[in-house]
Write a protein that holds these residues in place. Structure first.
Motif, short mmCIF file in Angstrom:
data_model
loop_
_atom_site.label_atom_id
_atom_site.label_comp_id
_atom_site.label_asym_id
_atom_site.label_seq_id
_atom_site.Cartn_x
_atom_site.Cartn_y
_atom_site.Cartn_z
N GLY A 12 0.79 -1.23 0.00
CA GLY A 12 0.00 0.00 0.00
C GLY A 12 0.82 1.27 0.00
N THR A 13 2.11 1.17 -0.27
CA THR A 13 2.99 2.34 -0.23
C THR A 13 2.55 3.40 -1.22
OG1 THR A 13 4.84 0.98 0.51
CG2 THR A 13 5.38 3.11 -0.45
N THR A 14 2.30 3.01 -2.47
CA THR A 14 1.89 3.99 -3.48
C THR A 14 0.58 4.65 -3.07
OG1 THR A 14 3.00 2.77 -5.24
CG2 THR A 14 1.28 4.33 -5.91
N ALA A 15 -0.40 3.86 -2.67
CA ALA A 15 -1.70 4.41 -2.27
C ALA A 15 -1.55 5.35 -1.07
CB ALA A 15 -2.67 3.29 -1.94
N PHE A 16 -0.71 4.99 -0.12
CA PHE A 16 -0.50 5.82 1.07
C PHE A 16 0.02 7.20 0.67
CE2 PHE A 16 2.37 7.58 4.25
CZ PHE A 16 1.53 7.68 5.34
N TYR A 17 1.09 7.24 -0.14
CA TYR A 17 1.68 8.52 -0.52
C TYR A 17 0.78 9.33 -1.45
CZ TYR A 17 6.04 7.57 1.87
OH TYR A 17 6.98 7.34 2.83
#
Length: 195
Positions: A12-17
């Motif tokens: 979920g790194t992309t979605a988080f940022y």
């Protein structure tokens, strides 16, 4: 019309940022935080795994969540789209990461043949499988989808209603040929269809 950005997720790194920076920008511009909403689909693990990964990321990112000036009922994380219960039994079935499944291949084929959208089989097709479960206007004919066509989600249960959808294509296309060989080995696709 509000915008919904759909992002397939592992950790979920992309979605988080994407969510963090969009919410910060929307606040700065004086727009409501739901004008653009990020939705993530867990493709590795379940909703709990994805949420734990994002909480850990928020703690280790160095970002100041206080900068978002959130209200009491607001959280700085993307909205997680869970798979819909297709059989009405109350149990949600998450997909096994990387395991060839007939309904994933059907989604892959429909997206490619009917819409010209080339997605990978690990993140893209599973994310679309989940997304399509929120609508009753798709044409996949597999038996497990018949229940959805007869009983589409109620409007209040569909967080995507009334939103323009933007799919964030996360790549991974170079792995399609090796995944297709796995599907061929299991008899789910013909040899001629493997690149």
């Amino acid at each position: 019309m509000p915008l919904a950005i759909l992002i397939p997720c592992g950790t979920g790194t992309t979605a988080f940022y994407v969510n963090w920076f969009l919410q910060k920008r929307l606040r700065k511009e004086g727009l409501g935080n739901r004008e653009i909403e990020v939705f993530c689909v867990p493709c590795v693990g379940d909703m709990g795994y994805l949420q734990r990964q994002q909480v850990a990321l928020s703690k280790n990112s160095g970002l100041e969540l206080g900068e978002l000036e959130l209200g009491e009922d607001e959280i700085p994380f993307p909205t997680v789209l869970k798979p819909r219960d297709k059989k009405g039994g109350g149990k949600i079935k998450y997909l096994n990461f990387g395991k060839p499944e007939f309904h994933i291949m059907r989604v892959y084929e429909e997206l490619l043949e009917e819409h010209g959208l080339f997605v990978d089989l690990l993140y893209g097709a599973p994310a679309w499988h989940t997304l399509l479960g929120y609508f009753d206007s798709f044409e996949l004919e597999q038996d497990s989808f018949e229940q959805e066509k007869e009983n589409p989600p109620k409007e209040k249960e569909n967080p995507l209603n009334g939103k323009f959808l933007l799919y964030y294509h996360s790549g991974g296309l170079e792995g399609v040929s090796s995944q297709m060989k796995r599907y061929e080995h299991l008899g789910m696709v013909a040899k001629k269809d493997v690149q």
